[in-house]
Motif scaffolding. Structure first.
Motif, PDB file in Angstrom:
ATOM      1  N   LYS A 128      -0.212  16.489   6.587  1.00  0.00           N
ATOM      2  CA  LYS A 128      -1.452  16.831   5.881  1.00  0.00           C
ATOM      3  C   LYS A 128      -2.513  15.744   6.018  1.00  0.00           C
ATOM      4  CE  LYS A 128       1.181  19.446   2.432  1.00  0.00           C
ATOM      5  NZ  LYS A 128       1.578  19.554   1.002  1.00  0.00           N
ATOM      6  N   LEU A 129      -2.205  14.685   6.777  1.00  0.00           N
ATOM      7  CA  LEU A 129      -3.122  13.556   6.908  1.00  0.00           C
ATOM      8  C   LEU A 129      -3.675  13.462   8.320  1.00  0.00           C
ATOM      9  CD1 LEU A 129      -1.095  10.824   4.980  1.00  0.00           C
ATOM     10  CD2 LEU A 129      -3.096  12.076   4.147  1.00  0.00           C
ATOM     11  N   GLU A 130      -4.932  13.081   8.407  1.00  0.00           N
ATOM     12  CA  GLU A 130      -5.556  12.901   9.712  1.00  0.00           C
ATOM     13  C   GLU A 130      -5.080  11.590  10.332  1.00  0.00           C
ATOM     14  OE1 GLU A 130     -10.060  12.477  11.601  1.00  0.00           O
ATOM     15  OE2 GLU A 130      -9.782  13.086   9.499  1.00  0.00           O
ATOM     16  N   ALA A 131      -4.660  11.652  11.575  1.00  0.00           N
ATOM     17  CA  ALA A 131      -4.199  10.443  12.264  1.00  0.00           C
ATOM     18  C   ALA A 131      -5.392   9.557  12.600  1.00  0.00           C
ATOM     19  CB  ALA A 131      -3.447  10.816  13.528  1.00  0.00           C
ATOM     20  N   PRO A 132      -5.259   8.236  12.484  1.00  0.00           N
ATOM     21  CA  PRO A 132      -6.373   7.346  12.822  1.00  0.00           C
ATOM     22  C   PRO A 132      -6.648   7.354  14.320  1.00  0.00           C
ATOM     23  CG  PRO A 132      -4.394   6.070  12.369  1.00  0.00           C
ATOM     24  CD  PRO A 132      -4.062   7.495  12.031  1.00  0.00           C
ATOM     25  N   THR A 133      -7.902   7.213  14.701  1.00  0.00           N
ATOM     26  CA  THR A 133      -8.241   7.138  16.122  1.00  0.00           C
ATOM     27  C   THR A 133      -7.818   5.791  16.693  1.00  0.00           C
ATOM     28  OG1 THR A 133     -10.452   6.394  15.501  1.00  0.00           O
ATOM     29  CG2 THR A 133     -10.162   8.749  15.929  1.00  0.00           C
ATOM     30  N   GLU A 134      -7.805   4.772  15.837  1.00  0.00           N
ATOM     31  CA  GLU A 134      -7.362   3.447  16.239  1.00  0.00           C
ATOM     32  C   GLU A 134      -6.678   2.785  15.048  1.00  0.00           C
ATOM     33  OE1 GLU A 134      -9.207  -0.758  17.963  1.00  0.00           O
ATOM     34  OE2 GLU A 134     -10.431   1.065  17.908  1.00  0.00           O
ATOM     35  N   TYR A 135      -5.504   2.223  15.266  1.00  0.00           N
ATOM     36  CA  TYR A 135      -4.757   1.609  14.178  1.00  0.00           C
ATOM     37  C   TYR A 135      -5.360   0.251  13.815  1.00  0.00           C
ATOM     38  CZ  TYR A 135      -1.191   5.188  14.733  1.00  0.00           C
ATOM     39  OH  TYR A 135      -0.528   6.387  14.780  1.00  0.00           O
ATOM     40  N   LYS A 136      -5.494   0.021  12.517  1.00  0.00           N
ATOM     41  CA  LYS A 136      -6.040  -1.240  12.029  1.00  0.00           C
ATOM     42  C   LYS A 136      -4.990  -2.344  12.036  1.00  0.00           C
ATOM     43  CE  LYS A 136      -8.671  -3.042   8.076  1.00  0.00           C
ATOM     44  NZ  LYS A 136      -9.244  -2.695   6.733  1.00  0.00           N
ATOM     45  N   TYR A 137      -3.726  -1.949  11.821  1.00  0.00           N
ATOM     46  CA  TYR A 137      -2.638  -2.930  11.722  1.00  0.00           C
ATOM     47  C   TYR A 137      -1.485  -2.561  12.650  1.00  0.00           C
ATOM     48  CZ  TYR A 137      -5.028  -3.594   7.217  1.00  0.00           C
ATOM     49  OH  TYR A 137      -5.968  -3.781   6.238  1.00  0.00           O
ATOM     50  N   ASP A 138      -0.727  -3.581  13.037  1.00  0.00           N
ATOM     51  CA  ASP A 138       0.565  -3.356  13.688  1.00  0.00           C
ATOM     52  C   ASP A 138       1.643  -3.173  12.630  1.00  0.00           C
ATOM     53  OD1 ASP A 138      -0.324  -3.627  16.390  1.00  0.00           O
ATOM     54  OD2 ASP A 138      -0.402  -5.800  16.103  1.00  0.00           O
ATOM     55  N   TYR A 139       1.596  -4.021  11.591  1.00  0.00           N
ATOM     56  CA  TYR A 139       2.587  -3.977  10.513  1.00  0.00           C
ATOM     57  C   TYR A 139       1.898  -4.175   9.168  1.00  0.00           C
ATOM     58  CZ  TYR A 139       6.236  -4.694  14.062  1.00  0.00           C
ATOM     59  OH  TYR A 139       7.072  -4.565  15.141  1.00  0.00           O
ATOM     60  N   ILE A 140       2.317  -3.389   8.187  1.00  0.00           N
ATOM     61  CA  ILE A 140       1.879  -3.643   6.816  1.00  0.00           C
ATOM     62  C   ILE A 140       3.094  -3.650   5.901  1.00  0.00           C
ATOM     63  CG2 ILE A 140      -0.366  -2.535   7.219  1.00  0.00           C
ATOM     64  CD1 ILE A 140       1.674  -0.953   4.600  1.00  0.00           C
ATOM     65  N   SER A 141       2.964  -4.383   4.803  1.00  0.00           N
ATOM     66  CA  SER A 141       3.989  -4.362   3.760  1.00  0.00           C
ATOM     67  C   SER A 141       3.297  -4.652   2.436  1.00  0.00           C
ATOM     68  CB  SER A 141       5.076  -5.393   4.033  1.00  0.00           C
ATOM     69  OG  SER A 141       6.158  -5.227   3.118  1.00  0.00           O
ATOM     70  N   VAL A 142       3.465  -3.773   1.476  1.00  0.00           N
ATOM     71  CA  VAL A 142       2.861  -3.926   0.154  1.00  0.00           C
ATOM     72  C   VAL A 142       3.949  -3.699  -0.883  1.00  0.00           C
ATOM     73  CG1 VAL A 142       1.019  -3.195  -1.402  1.00  0.00           C
ATOM     74  CG2 VAL A 142       0.713  -2.959   1.064  1.00  0.00           C
ATOM     75  N   SER A 143       4.203  -4.693  -1.711  1.00  0.00           N
ATOM     76  CA  SER A 143       5.268  -4.544  -2.710  1.00  0.00           C
ATOM     77  C   SER A 143       5.094  -5.571  -3.820  1.00  0.00           C
ATOM     78  CB  SER A 143       6.645  -4.681  -2.055  1.00  0.00           C
ATOM     79  OG  SER A 143       6.716  -5.859  -1.285  1.00  0.00           O
ATOM     80  N   ALA A 144       6.035  -5.563  -4.750  1.00  0.00           N
ATOM     81  CA  ALA A 144       5.979  -6.490  -5.882  1.00  0.00           C
ATOM     82  C   ALA A 144       6.511  -7.861  -5.463  1.00  0.00           C
ATOM     83  CB  ALA A 144       6.809  -5.947  -7.042  1.00  0.00           C
ATOM     84  N   PHE A 145       6.015  -8.887  -6.128  1.00  0.00           N
ATOM     85  CA  PHE A 145       6.419 -10.248  -5.819  1.00  0.00           C
ATOM     86  C   PHE A 145       7.862 -10.521  -6.241  1.00  0.00           C
ATOM     87  CE2 PHE A 145       7.189 -14.628  -7.044  1.00  0.00           C
ATOM     88  CZ  PHE A 145       6.680 -15.352  -5.980  1.00  0.00           C
TER      89      PHE A 145
END
Length: 352
Positions: free
Chosen positions: A166-183
Motif C-alpha cells: 500500500k506504500l509508494e516505493a521511493p525513486t531513490e533511497y535516502k539510507y542504506d541502513y536505518i535503526s530506530v529503537s529505545a536506548f
C-alpha cells in the motif's frame, strides 16, 4: 475470519506505542466493541512498586493495583457481560483478578484468551498465568516449544502503515541502513561500532533516551551517559509515521533485540511488511518460514566482537554488506507476507 460483529471484548494489555489503537481499528471495522485497560501501572509507579516488592520480598505489592483495576472493569462492563476476555502479557495481574473477571465479567458462553507479548523469563508470572485461560499463545518460538502448558506460537504483526503493498516505493533511497529503537547500553555500544565501521554507507542509527532515564543514569551510572553521541541519541520519541518513513526510505533495517530475546520483535515484522531487507542479532529468525539469505542477515557474537574492537581499535567485524547484498532484488512471497499482518494476527487470536 471469525465473526466478531456485536461481540464485546475485554482487553487488558500494555500501552505499547500505538498498537492498542491499531487493534481497536481492526476490531471496530469487524463490528466488535473492544474495551481496553492497561495491564500494569504507569511506568514510574510500576518501577517504584516493583523495587519495593523486591526489597521487601512482598509478593502482594501489586494487590492495590489489581483491586482498583478489577473494580473499574466491573463497574464499566456491558450489562450482559463480555464475549471475550483477552489478556496480553498480564505482567502484574493476580490469579484472583483473572478468576473474578472470568466469573463476573465474562459471559458463561464467553472465551478467555492469553497472549504472551514477551518471553516468559521477562514476566513476573513466568507464563504460568496462561493455565487460567481457554487458549494461550506466545510470540516466542522457544517458549512455545518448551512450555508444558500447550502454548501455541503466534508471532507479532505489522500494521497497515507498514504494508508495503500500500506504500509508494521511493525513486531513490535516502539510507542504506536505518535503526530506530529505545536506548539500552548494549544498543548504544553496538551503534557506535557500526558507525565507526561503515563510514562509506548512508546510516541512520537513532536511540530514544527518555530524559528522566537519562537524569537517573547521570546519578547512578555517569560514565554510561558521559559524552553521548548526539547523532545517535534523541531525547524526543519518534512518531510511528516518522519511523515508517525512515524504513520506507532505507534499503535495509538494522534491528538489535535484547541479547537473550527469542521471539521476533515488532520491528522485524514491520520490516517484513514493508518489504525491506533485515539485519538482526536474533538467531531464532531462522525458525520462521519467511527467513531467507537474500533478504535477511543474522549477526552473532556482537558482545565478543565489541570487546575485541574496543581493545584493538579494529572494527572490521562490524562492517555491514554493501551493494552486493543491498542491491540484490528483494525476494517476495506475498502469500507468506500477508499471514503476518495485524488482520491475520487478530484472526488467529479469536478463531481459536
Amino acid at each position: 475470519m471469525n465473526d466478531l460483529r456485536d461481540k464485546n471484548i475485554l482487553i487488558i494489555m500494555p500501552q505499547f506505542y500505538s498498537y492498542q489503537s491499531k487493534m481497536r481499528e481492526d476490531l471496530e471495522a469487524r463490528g466488535a466493541h473492544p474495551h481496553f485497560y492497561n495491564e500494569e501501572p504507569e511506568k514510574t509507579k510500576f518501577l517504584i512498586l516493583k523495587n519495593l516488592g523486591d526489597l521487601l520480598h512482598d509478593k502482594h505489592i501489586f494487590d492495590g493495583f489489581n483491586k482498583k483495576l478489577k473494580n473499574q472493569i466491573l463497574s464499566e462492563m456491558p450489562e450482559d457481560g463480555y464475549d471475550y476476555l483477552l489478556v496480553i502479557r498480564g505482567n502484574v495481574l493476580s490469579e484472583q483478578t483473572i478468576h473474578e473477571l472470568k466469573n463476573k465479567a465474562l459471559k458463561s458462553s464467553g472465551k478467555s484468551i492469553y497472549y504472551a507479548w514477551d518471553s516468559f523469563e521477562n514476566m513476573r508470572h513466568k507464563g504460568e498465568i496462561g493455565r487460567l485461560f481457554d487458549w494461550r499463545g506466545t510470540f516466542d518460538s522457544v517458549d512455545a516449544k518448551e512450555s508444558k502448558l500447550g502454548y501455541e506460537l503466534l508471532p507479532l504483526f505489522y500494521s497497515d502503515e507498514f504494508d508495503g503493498a500500500k506504500l509508494e516505493a521511493p525513486t531513490e533511497y535516502k539510507y542504506d541502513y536505518i535503526s530506530v529503537s529505545a536506548f539500552f547500553p548494549f544498543r548504544y555500544r553496538y551503534f557506535k561500532a557500526f558507525k565507526k565501521a561503515n563510514p562509506d554507507k548512508k546510516m541512520c542509527l537513532k536511540l530514544y533516551l527518555n530524559p528522566s532515564v537519562y537524569r537517573g543514569k547521570k546519578i547512578k551510572d555517569p560514565k554510561l551517559v558521559k559524552n553521548l553521541d548526539m547523532d545517535i541519541i534523541s531525547f524526543e520519541p519518534f512518531k510511528p509515521e516518522e519511523i515508517r518513513e525512515m524504513c520506507r526510505n532505507s534499503k535495509a533495517i538494522l534491528d538489535l533485540a535484547h541479547e537473550q530475546q527469542q521471539g521476533l520483535t515488532m520491528r522485524t515484522m514491520e520490516t517484513l511488511g514493508i518489504k525491506r531487507k533485515l539485519v538482526t542479532n536474533n538467531i531464532y529468525l531462522r525458525d520462521y518460514e519467511f527467513y531467507n539469505e537474500t533478504n535477511d542477515l543474522i549477526l552473532t557474537d556482537l558482545a565478543a566482537k565489541a570487546d575485541k574492537a574496543e581493545q584493538t581499535g579494529d572494527y572490521s567485524e562490524f562492517i555491514l554488506p554493501g551493494g552486493e547484498w543491498l542491491d540484490k532484488p528483494y525476494l517476495e512471497n506475498e502469500g507468506v507476507r500477508q499471514k503476518y499482518s495485524i488482520h491475520s494476527w487478530i484472526d488467529n487470536l479469536f478463531i481459536n
